[in-house]
Design an enzyme around this catalytic site. Sequence first.
Site, mmCIF file in Angstrom:
data_model
loop_
_atom_site.group_PDB
_atom_site.id
_atom_site.type_symbol
_atom_site.label_atom_id
_atom_site.label_comp_id
_atom_site.label_asym_id
_atom_site.label_seq_id
_atom_site.Cartn_x
_atom_site.Cartn_y
_atom_site.Cartn_z
ATOM 1 N N SER A 1 1.026 -1.069 0.141
ATOM 2 C CA SER A 1 0.048 -0.098 -0.070
ATOM 3 C C SER A 1 0.787 1.279 -0.075
ATOM 4 O O SER A 1 2.158 1.012 0.330
ATOM 5 C CB SER A 1 -0.607 -0.102 1.155
ATOM 6 N N TYR B 1 -1.095 -0.858 10.492
ATOM 7 C CA TYR B 1 -1.201 -1.250 9.278
ATOM 8 C C TYR B 1 -0.042 -0.597 8.456
ATOM 9 O O TYR B 1 0.558 -1.241 7.541
ATOM 10 C CB TYR B 1 -2.475 -0.370 8.572
#
Length: 263
Positions: free
Chosen positions: A135, A148
């Site tokens: 990401s 995350y």
Amino acid sequence: MRFSKKTALITGGGTGIGAAVARRIRREGGNVVLVGRRPEPLRAVADEIGATVITTDAADGIAMRKALETVVETFGGLDILIANAGGHGVGPTISMSDETWDLAVRLNLNTAFVSARESLPYLIKNKGNIVVLASIAGLFAGPDAAGYVTMKHACIGLAKSLARDYGRKGVRTNTVCPGWVTTDMADEQMQMIVEKFRLKSIEEAYALVTKDVPLGRPASTEDVANAVCFLASSDASMINGAILTVDGGAGTVDLPTLAFAEC
């Protein structure tokens, strides 16, 4: 038909980006094996495209070893691993519980590491390749998402290590880093934006979070699948250890100059 006679295993293949990659590979002639913990979405995609389903936890070494044995028995080998499984690890560091942190490690990093480790013997044999889904959170830090952000950074490190260590054995490893993508998971986050700013729709929320992105929109799952399948194909035969962003140019923006855009 770039994937004719090739077999691809996709973790987290029942929804979102994983499902879009599965459709693309199958459409281009490849055998597709979908791995995930929830049988219903996996079966829905498999019924649609004609794929094989293995319901298991990609972070479980023994389970993945058995899954790979099934893949090899069924198709004769493995050519492509798409390490796509992931999940949230959100919340401020000061209040994040051990359980939330551990879950972030397991869902994002362990799934990629374990699936790669168990796939490598077969990928070495077939001179295959790995694509890790990270990401842009692996390149930058979003607010209150320490779990995350940290795990996506770690996924990029894992991919670089694999590229270095196994490139000489014929196995390429690359990373794809999407920005905002219109998935069910992102829709849930957009709903929070809708409520906070009293917007009328999720579409307005996507417009708000991408207002400073040069292309001015989120990616579709197909946009990301296009990038993943390029790296997984022979078209990218000399690409190893690369990080490909699919973010509409978000990473090119100089944040301190945003105010000047309104001048």
